[in-house]
Design a protein around this motif. Structure first.
Motif, PDB file in Angstrom:
ATOM      1  N   GLY A   1       0.847  -1.192   0.000  1.00 21.23           N
ATOM      2  CA  GLY A   1       0.000   0.000   0.000  1.00 21.23           C
ATOM      3  C   GLY A   1       0.878   1.237   0.000  1.00 21.23           C
ATOM      4  O   GLY A   1       2.092   1.158  -0.209  1.00 21.23           O
ATOM      5  N   PRO A   2       0.296   2.393   0.279  1.00 20.15           N
ATOM      6  CA  PRO A   2       1.063   3.632   0.281  1.00 20.15           C
ATOM      7  C   PRO A   2       2.142   3.623   1.370  1.00 20.15           C
ATOM      8  O   PRO A   2       1.950   3.038   2.441  1.00 20.15           O
TER       9      PRO A   2
ATOM     10  N   GLY B   1      -0.397  -0.492  10.480  1.00 27.30           N
ATOM     11  CA  GLY B   1      -1.549  -1.358  10.729  1.00 27.30           C
ATOM     12  C   GLY B   1      -1.101  -2.697  11.260  1.00 27.30           C
ATOM     13  O   GLY B   1      -0.027  -2.830  11.844  1.00 27.30           O
ATOM     14  N   GLN B   2      -1.937  -3.704  11.041  1.00 27.29           N
ATOM     15  CA  GLN B   2      -1.586  -5.044  11.510  1.00 27.29           C
ATOM     16  C   GLN B   2      -1.998  -6.088  10.487  1.00 27.29           C
ATOM     17  O   GLN B   2      -2.920  -5.881   9.691  1.00 27.29           O
TER      18      GLN B   2
ATOM     19  N   THR C   1       5.444   0.274   8.302  1.00 26.78           N
ATOM     20  CA  THR C   1       5.599   0.775   6.947  1.00 26.78           C
ATOM     21  C   THR C   1       5.318  -0.370   5.979  1.00 26.78           C
ATOM     22  O   THR C   1       5.367  -1.540   6.346  1.00 26.78           O
ATOM     23  N   LEU C   2       5.009  -0.017   4.764  1.00 29.40           N
ATOM     24  CA  LEU C   2       4.745  -1.029   3.735  1.00 29.40           C
ATOM     25  C   LEU C   2       5.777  -0.891   2.635  1.00 29.40           C
ATOM     26  O   LEU C   2       6.300   0.185   2.423  1.00 29.40           O
ATOM     27  N   PRO C   3       6.094  -1.932   1.906  1.00 31.50           N
ATOM     28  CA  PRO C   3       5.497  -3.255   1.936  1.00 31.50           C
ATOM     29  C   PRO C   3       5.989  -4.093   3.115  1.00 31.50           C
ATOM     30  O   PRO C   3       7.097  -3.920   3.612  1.00 31.50           O
TER      31      PRO C   3
ATOM     32  N   GLY D   1      -5.023  -1.389   7.572  1.00 31.24           N
ATOM     33  CA  GLY D   1      -4.104  -0.272   7.736  1.00 31.24           C
ATOM     34  C   GLY D   1      -4.846   1.044   7.853  1.00 31.24           C
ATOM     35  O   GLY D   1      -6.057   1.115   7.674  1.00 31.24           O
ATOM     36  N   ASN D   2      -4.074   2.100   8.158  1.00 30.22           N
ATOM     37  CA  ASN D   2      -4.677   3.420   8.373  1.00 30.22           C
ATOM     38  C   ASN D   2      -4.691   4.279   7.110  1.00 30.22           C
ATOM     39  O   ASN D   2      -4.830   5.484   7.182  1.00 30.22           O
ATOM     40  N   SER D   3      -4.560   3.648   5.951  1.00 30.26           N
ATOM     41  CA  SER D   3      -4.589   4.408   4.695  1.00 30.26           C
ATOM     42  C   SER D   3      -5.858   4.073   3.923  1.00 30.26           C
ATOM     43  O   SER D   3      -6.640   3.212   4.323  1.00 30.26           O
TER      44      SER D   3
END
Length: 141
Positions: free
Chosen positions: A60-61, A66-67, A84-86, A106-108
């Motif tokens: 994601g961005p 998140g979890q 952080t992602l990925p 996640g929070n996005s």
């Protein structure tokens, strides 16, 4: 004479049925892989092993936190927080089959997941929503 026949006809039928069953089973053993007819390479107790590398990925961005909840190599649920992602997690196993599952939130506004088995993408999902949640599943890897 009629009384004698009346008393022994049931035991005689039972004996004949058992004899026919024994004969049929002995014939089937000769045809369908009795241990005497199985090659030595198969009878040594070894099992064919095809190693599997299962990779869980969440994308994601940048900066999304998140979890992720997933099943490990023993099909036990695990939970991790990502900052952080990925994010990815790899399972290496020699089990005949693996049930692979990952759920992430996640929070996005966008989130995706992917499950890859031995380099082949088996499931990939993506979602766009506030505090996005995504789910990927492979029933038999």
């Amino acid at each position: 004479m009629f009384r004698v026949v009346q008393r022994i006809w049931i035991p005689m039928v039972v004996v004949m049925v058992v004899a026919i069953a024994v004969f049929a089973v002995s014939r089937l053993h000769g045809v369908a892989g009795s241990p005497a007819h199985v090659p030595n390479a198969i009878r040594d107790g070894s099992e064919p092993v095809i190693p599997k590398d299962v990779i869980y990925e969440v994308f994601g961005p940048e900066g999304t936190t998140g979890q992720a909840n997933f099943l490990d190599e023993h099909s036990q649920p695990q939970r991790v927080n990502f900052t952080t992602l990925p994010w990815s997690y790899t399972i290496s196993t020699k089990l005949m089959s693996v049930f692979a599952n990952v759920v992430a939130q996640g929070n996005s506004g966008a989130l995706g997941c992917r499950i890859t088995v031995n380099g082949e993408v088996r499931d990939e999902q993506s979602v766009t929503a506030h505090n996005a949640q995504v789910f990927c599943l492979v029933k038999s890897a």
